[in-house]
Every structure is written in structure tokens, then in C-alpha cells.
Design an enzyme around this catalytic site. Sequence first.
Site: not given
Ligand code: NAP
Length: 522
Positions: A263, A300, A391
Site C-alpha cells: 500500500e 494514506c 503525493e
Molecule cells: P518507508 O520509508 O517506505 O518504510 C516502510 C518500511 O519499509 C520500513 O520498515 C523501511 O525500513 C522499509 N523499506 C523502505 N524502503 C525499503 C527498501 N527499498 N527495501 C527494503 N525495505 C524498505 O515508509 P515510512 O517510513 O512509513 O514513510 C516514508 C514515506 O512513505 C512518507 O514520506 C510517505 O511518503 C510514505 N508513506 C505512505 C503511507 C501510505 O499509507 N501510503 C504511509 C506511511 C508513509 P528501512 O528504512 O529500515 O529499510
Amino acid sequence: MDGVILIGQQETREGNGFFQATDPSSGTLIEARFPEATADHVAAACALANVAFDEYAMLAPEKTAQFLETIAEEILAIGDDLIVNAMQESGLPRARLEGERGRTVGQLRLFAALVRKGEWLDARLDPALPDRQPMPRVELRSRKIAVGPVAVFGASNFPLAFSVAGGDTVAALAAGCPVVFKGHPAHPATGELVAKAIGRAVAKCGLPAGVFSYLPGTTHKLGGALAADPNIKAVGFTGSRAGGLALMRIAASRAEPIPVYAEMSAVNPVLLLPAKLAADAEALGKAFIASLTMGAGQFCTNPGLLLAIDGPDTDRFTASAAEALAGNAALTMLTPGIHAAYCKGVDALSAHASVRLVARGLVGEGPHQAQAALFETDAASFLADEALGAEIFGSTSLLVRCRDAEELKRILSKLEGQLTATLHMSAADEQLAAALMPLLVRKVGRILANGWPTGVEVSHAMVHGGPFPATSDGRSTSVGTMAIERFLRPVCFQDIADALLPEALKSANPLSLPLRVDGALK
Ligand code: NAP
């Protein structure tokens, strides 16, 4: 006290060094240290999950239901420590986190009730027809079974309801899949408290240790290794588009490709239809700002895009929204990284030649606070630049002024897949709404009228999904009981003797499950 890595019931602090979380409201590091799990921990946790699979997948529904309920009790038993840690690690207020805990526990209980009913097993029997002409028919029985061990990645914005015991974990455990959870680096203490609660529930229910493992860490490498592990058969993820796409690529390039239910991103268009806008522009402006700025917009389902037909009623709407925004206090964002990404997105909109600032909220007084914003542009400019449809995670939205309904439709047809679309409409808008409906159905997972998309009910009919890039696979939901479908697959038993059949399919129906005989539910 340092945190732990949980491989089934085994706790270890022996990782690749330690990390600390940041308190986003002060910008300082929190004292507690957490071990970085390694590739060896991934392999051990996934192997243990694989060992647990056969027994756990075939558990009687009553036992799985009791397990889910025990997790709920264990989470509640943590008490205020859970809320205090989550507040410090996320910057979210107490009331919000207490509500989220209630939602997490309610979600576990809802899935327990679902599992008990047994409909999800979809037990079927097509009896043998030995005398059928010109060919006899064999006996066929089928049921859904768990896909295998599942890797779950929680989101930062719901440290409880979309994290360790969040929607993906619960759906996978309900389906009979052991879970290996990659802890979110932003809330390790909260994550560990919940992981240990699940571990206690595993022990209390006498389940195999590998049903649940928890791997804290801060590197993409760790998550990548988890998605690549051959014992993992599906991935559940909530977070960034980049993260979701990276995991999809890893899963697709494995020797055995596996599904990823990610998601990711959405702007959740809100359509202000003309008659409603004429009647209620001021009230809509105020209500919109309340939805946009709730929780610093870190949802989200945040309304990141408004579509309206240009004219004086739209001016009344923006005037009212601007007034509401002017007094809006800045709220702390979840992490320094999310705050930096928000500021970058807002700066890009501010600097865009075709975008005009309508109003901004109050400037933050502390670190990592989101100053809310509303921008506007015209439809031609929006259609000319894809970047305007991206977004911005946080309390910023873009209003697109359309010349007429045709232009509004053109924008909708160009939009990427979305989690939600909202119609603000009155009876006089019904004809236009009907004309828009086929487009909306194509594009989104949930269409709502005269409400706001923030606020997602956990229930049976809820769909929190949608076509790419809202999710990687629009055929399912990450919220609500339908989410169990993600982690199930059908298996058919042809002419298999009763003694060899799973309990759910034996002739005497010892589990008293609903059974579909020749297609009709008995
Ligand atoms: P995220 O950076 O995507 O991280 C979510 C999880 O996935 C963390 O455990 C992260 O851990 C891991 N991860 C991220 N990129 C990865 C990769 N390339 N390979 C392997 N694991 C990976 O999300 P977030 O920290 O919740 O928020 C950052 C951004 O996500 C926000 O600025 C927003 O844009 C978006 N977001 C969207 C939603 C939604 O519901 N659509 C919700 C929250 C956030 P590691 O960093 O340790 O790898």
C-alpha cells in the site's frame, strides 16, 4: 536496557551494532538502543516460520481465533508503557494513540470472529457422479489454505494499527501464515513491546515458536533479504512508493516469485460538485481543512487533490478554507525524514510557475512541524505536468479549477490509481455524479459521498486498496476482513480418502463449517 531481536521465542541482542530512534518533537535521540538484525537472523526467522507452517496452517479455527484474542489481551496488558513509548517515538498525541490501540485490539477480535465462522476456508464439495454419461465425475473437495510464511513491513504513520500487530500481520495470522515482521526503524520500542506481546500469546496458546518473529533494523538491505528469503511466500507492506516498488522488484526477481501487497501512494481526489458547492461552500472549506490537517495530514487517505468547476462558489470555498487554515497550528511530523520530504514537496509546489498559494497554516514552533498549505492551479496546467499529481505526504493539498465537467472528467481519467475518491454532492448533482461513477470505479478502491476520506472503518465491506500505485495489487484490501484473502490459496483434493483429508473437508464435517455442495451453500 537494550532492545532485542526475536527469533520465535528466542531473544538476542547480538546484531550488527545498535540503533536509536529519534524523538521527533525534540529532535533528540532516544536513549534506548536496539540491535540491527542481520541476514543470519532473517534466515533463522524464516526457517523457523517454515517449520511452524504445517502445524499452524492446519490449526482448528477456534484455536487460531483464541490466539488472536490472546494477542489482543497481551497488548492491553502492556498498559500505559505502550502509549508512552509510542508518543515519544512518533510525536503523535495520547488520544490518537489510545484510539489506535483500541483499533488494533478491535481488529484482532474482528478477525478472531471471522476465523471462527469458517466461511473464509471456502470449503467446497462436488460429489462424485459415477453414473454420469458420457463420463463419470470424480469427487472434488477444496478449501483455502495459507500461502506460507509472510514477511510484513509496518508503516511509520500508524505505529500500532499498521505496524507489528497491524492489519497485515493479523490478516496473515488469521489465514494461518506465520509472520516474520521487519520492525519500523522509527518506533523500535513500541514495536518491541507489541512483538513481545505476540510472543507471549504464541507461548500461552502452545503454538510452534516460529509463528512469529521480529527483526528490528534500519537498513533496506535487511528488508530486501527478508523479501528474498526462499521460505517467505508473500509480502505485506505499507509505506513509500519507492519502498513498495523496491520490494516488488525483489519479489519478482526471486527464483520463485511471490506476491507483494504494498500500500503505497495516493492523493485521494475530492470532487466538489457544483450544486453542493453553491449550497455549502463555506462549510465545505472549513470541513476540508479539518480533514487535511488532522494528524499533520500523515494519512494514506489524506485529501491531497481537490477538483472543482471554476467560478464564484469555488472562490467562496477557497476563502473559507484559507480562513480556517490561517489559524491552523503546525503539528509534529512522525520522523525527521518525513518532515524533510514534506518540506521539499511543498517547496516544489510553491516554486511551480503554474501553481498559486491559497493559504498556509501557522509556522511551527518546534522541530519537524508541518505547516499546512493549500495551493491551486488550473486543469490545463495540471494535465501538462505529471509531478502535480504526486503525493505530498502531509497536510498539503492542491485545488484544480476546471472549466467544466468535461475538463474534470479528463483529469479523473488521467489520474493514477487511488485509495479513495470523494464526491461532495447534493441531489441536483446526481446526473453529473452518475456520469463520473464509471471513471471513479475504474480508478479507486473506495468511493464516498459527502464525507472525508480520512478515517477508515475496520469492517467486512471496507476496501482500503485500489489500482496501482495506490497498491501494488488492486485485487485486495489491507483493512477489513477481506484482507485475509491475500494470504490464502485454494487447494483441491480429488478422490482423496476421508482419512487423508484436512479436518475442514472430512465427510462428517467435524468443524461444522459452511460447505458449498455443487455450488450451493449448505
Ligand atoms: P518507508 O520509508 O517506505 O518504510 C516502510 C518500511 O519499509 C520500513 O520498515 C523501511 O525500513 C522499509 N523499506 C523502505 N524502503 C525499503 C527498501 N527499498 N527495501 C527494503 N525495505 C524498505 O515508509 P515510512 O517510513 O512509513 O514513510 C516514508 C514515506 O512513505 C512518507 O514520506 C510517505 O511518503 C510514505 N508513506 C505512505 C503511507 C501510505 O499509507 N501510503 C504511509 C506511511 C508513509 P528501512 O528504512 O529500515 O529499510
